[in-house]
Design a protein around this motif. Structure first.
Motif, PDB file in Angstrom:
ATOM      1  N   ASN A   7       0.812  -1.219   0.000  1.00  0.00           N
ATOM      2  CA  ASN A   7       0.000   0.000   0.000  1.00  0.00           C
ATOM      3  C   ASN A   7       0.845   1.270   0.000  1.00  0.00           C
ATOM      4  O   ASN A   7       0.501   2.250   0.621  1.00  0.00           O
ATOM      5  CB  ASN A   7      -0.979  -0.005   1.172  1.00  0.00           C
ATOM      6  CG  ASN A   7      -0.283  -0.037   2.513  1.00  0.00           C
ATOM      7  OD1 ASN A   7       0.925  -0.205   2.590  1.00  0.00           O
ATOM      8  ND2 ASN A   7      -1.041   0.119   3.579  1.00  0.00           N
ATOM      9  N   PHE A  18     -10.339   7.197  -5.365  1.00  0.00           N
ATOM     10  CA  PHE A  18     -11.401   6.916  -4.400  1.00  0.00           C
ATOM     11  C   PHE A  18     -12.219   8.152  -4.027  1.00  0.00           C
ATOM     12  O   PHE A  18     -13.057   8.089  -3.130  1.00  0.00           O
ATOM     13  CB  PHE A  18     -10.804   6.280  -3.140  1.00  0.00           C
ATOM     14  CG  PHE A  18     -10.281   4.892  -3.373  1.00  0.00           C
ATOM     15  CD1 PHE A  18     -11.138   3.805  -3.389  1.00  0.00           C
ATOM     16  CD2 PHE A  18      -8.937   4.677  -3.605  1.00  0.00           C
ATOM     17  CE1 PHE A  18     -10.654   2.520  -3.616  1.00  0.00           C
ATOM     18  CE2 PHE A  18      -8.444   3.397  -3.825  1.00  0.00           C
ATOM     19  CZ  PHE A  18      -9.315   2.320  -3.839  1.00  0.00           C
ATOM     20  N   LEU A  87     -13.323  -0.635   2.238  1.00  0.00           N
ATOM     21  CA  LEU A  87     -12.413  -0.897   1.127  1.00  0.00           C
ATOM     22  C   LEU A  87     -10.980  -0.728   1.608  1.00  0.00           C
ATOM     23  O   LEU A  87     -10.685   0.191   2.369  1.00  0.00           O
ATOM     24  CB  LEU A  87     -12.666   0.086  -0.019  1.00  0.00           C
ATOM     25  CG  LEU A  87     -14.044   0.060  -0.664  1.00  0.00           C
ATOM     26  CD1 LEU A  87     -14.213   1.256  -1.603  1.00  0.00           C
ATOM     27  CD2 LEU A  87     -14.265  -1.242  -1.415  1.00  0.00           C
ATOM     28  N   PRO A  89      -7.463   0.082   0.018  1.00  0.00           N
ATOM     29  CA  PRO A  89      -6.715   0.438  -1.196  1.00  0.00           C
ATOM     30  C   PRO A  89      -5.361  -0.259  -1.207  1.00  0.00           C
ATOM     31  O   PRO A  89      -4.630  -0.218  -0.223  1.00  0.00           O
ATOM     32  CB  PRO A  89      -6.521   1.952  -1.081  1.00  0.00           C
ATOM     33  CG  PRO A  89      -7.404   2.405   0.023  1.00  0.00           C
ATOM     34  CD  PRO A  89      -7.614   1.221   0.917  1.00  0.00           C
ATOM     35  N   CYS A 115      -3.822   1.077  -8.606  1.00  0.00           N
ATOM     36  CA  CYS A 115      -4.425   1.022  -7.286  1.00  0.00           C
ATOM     37  C   CYS A 115      -5.809   0.385  -7.422  1.00  0.00           C
ATOM     38  O   CYS A 115      -6.553   0.730  -8.335  1.00  0.00           O
ATOM     39  CB  CYS A 115      -4.534   2.435  -6.724  1.00  0.00           C
ATOM     40  SG  CYS A 115      -5.147   2.531  -5.040  1.00  0.00           S
ATOM     41  N   ALA A 117      -9.082  -2.024  -4.948  1.00  0.00           N
ATOM     42  CA  ALA A 117      -9.633  -2.174  -3.603  1.00  0.00           C
ATOM     43  C   ALA A 117      -9.963  -3.620  -3.272  1.00  0.00           C
ATOM     44  O   ALA A 117     -10.579  -4.328  -4.069  1.00  0.00           O
ATOM     45  CB  ALA A 117     -10.893  -1.329  -3.457  1.00  0.00           C
ATOM     46  N   TYR A 154     -18.033   0.639  -5.624  1.00  0.00           N
ATOM     47  CA  TYR A 154     -17.535   1.227  -4.375  1.00  0.00           C
ATOM     48  C   TYR A 154     -18.673   1.784  -3.527  1.00  0.00           C
ATOM     49  O   TYR A 154     -18.751   1.523  -2.328  1.00  0.00           O
ATOM     50  CB  TYR A 154     -16.520   2.340  -4.636  1.00  0.00           C
ATOM     51  CG  TYR A 154     -15.164   1.900  -5.140  1.00  0.00           C
ATOM     52  CD1 TYR A 154     -14.781   0.566  -5.190  1.00  0.00           C
ATOM     53  CD2 TYR A 154     -14.251   2.847  -5.588  1.00  0.00           C
ATOM     54  CE1 TYR A 154     -13.534   0.182  -5.666  1.00  0.00           C
ATOM     55  CE2 TYR A 154     -12.998   2.474  -6.060  1.00  0.00           C
ATOM     56  CZ  TYR A 154     -12.641   1.150  -6.100  1.00  0.00           C
ATOM     57  OH  TYR A 154     -11.412   0.780  -6.566  1.00  0.00           O
TER      58      TYR A 154
END
Length: 194
Positions: A7, A18, A87, A89, A115, A117, A154
């Motif tokens: 991450n 996001f 979520l 990431p 990136c 989730a 999402y």
């Protein structure tokens, strides 16, 4: 089973991907997040916070870092957390492939995606990653993989007014996806940990 993930993402990319207003300052500077580490999670649209990885259970001395998506709704251990979805990431997650008695560390990411989730549930100040059977491209590495939540889902995933049983379609092995695999060789002279 997901036992660590990467991450070390760019905060500008994270905010954009996001739609986050604020990102809390992370305490760790390591790329890999392991059980009991703090990690950035998204628990509501445009909202992120830091939580620790792994639920504590009275009946176990080990943290519960993963939960099977097929049975999470029926397990008493996860009953209170089932509709508290979040979520995680990440850039990639790591699995260990067994070759006899030797384990090989493999970094898995989504081809062409910087990136993405993982689907998880949260309880107080902790989270637990949900898993499903593996995609055929990575089934030779491990018999489980984390749930992947697509950007189009999402908002539904984070909407606590939608019961998790109504989102069962998101708790399955993803289709129409390509993975990148990178086997990480141990440093010369390094002994296996397991």
């Amino acid at each position: 089973m997901c036992s660590n993930f990467d991450n070390l993402y760019d905060h500008f990319l994270l905010k954009k991907h996001f739609h986050l207003n604020v990102i809390p300052e992370e305490q760790r500077k390591n790329q890999e997040t392991r059980p009991n580490d703090s990690a950035l999670i998204i628990d509501a649209p445009e909202q992120a916070c830091l939580l620790r990885w792994g639920f504590k259970a009275d009946w176990s001395t080990q943290l519960l870092i993963n939960a099977r998506s097929e049975t999470v709704l029926e397990k008493e251990t996860f009953a209170k957390a089932c509709n508290n979805r979040c979520l995680i990431p990440v850039q990639a997650w790591t699995e260990w492939r067994k070759d006899g008695v030797v384990k090989h560390k493999t970094r898995i990411s989504i081809e062409g995606i910087e990136c993405f989730a993982l689907g998880a549930i949260r309880q107080e100040d902790r989270f637990c990653v949900l898993t499903c059977p593996p995609h055929s491209q990575i089934a030779d590495i491990h018999n489980r993989m984390p749930i992947l939540i697509a950007p189009a889902h999402y908002r539904d995933w984070l909407d606590s007014s939608i019961p998790t049983q109504e989102l069962r379609g998101l708790l399955q092995t993803p289709r129409n996806i390509a993975f990148t695999r990178l086997e990480i060789k141990p440093e010369t002279g390094q002994l296996p940990l397991f």
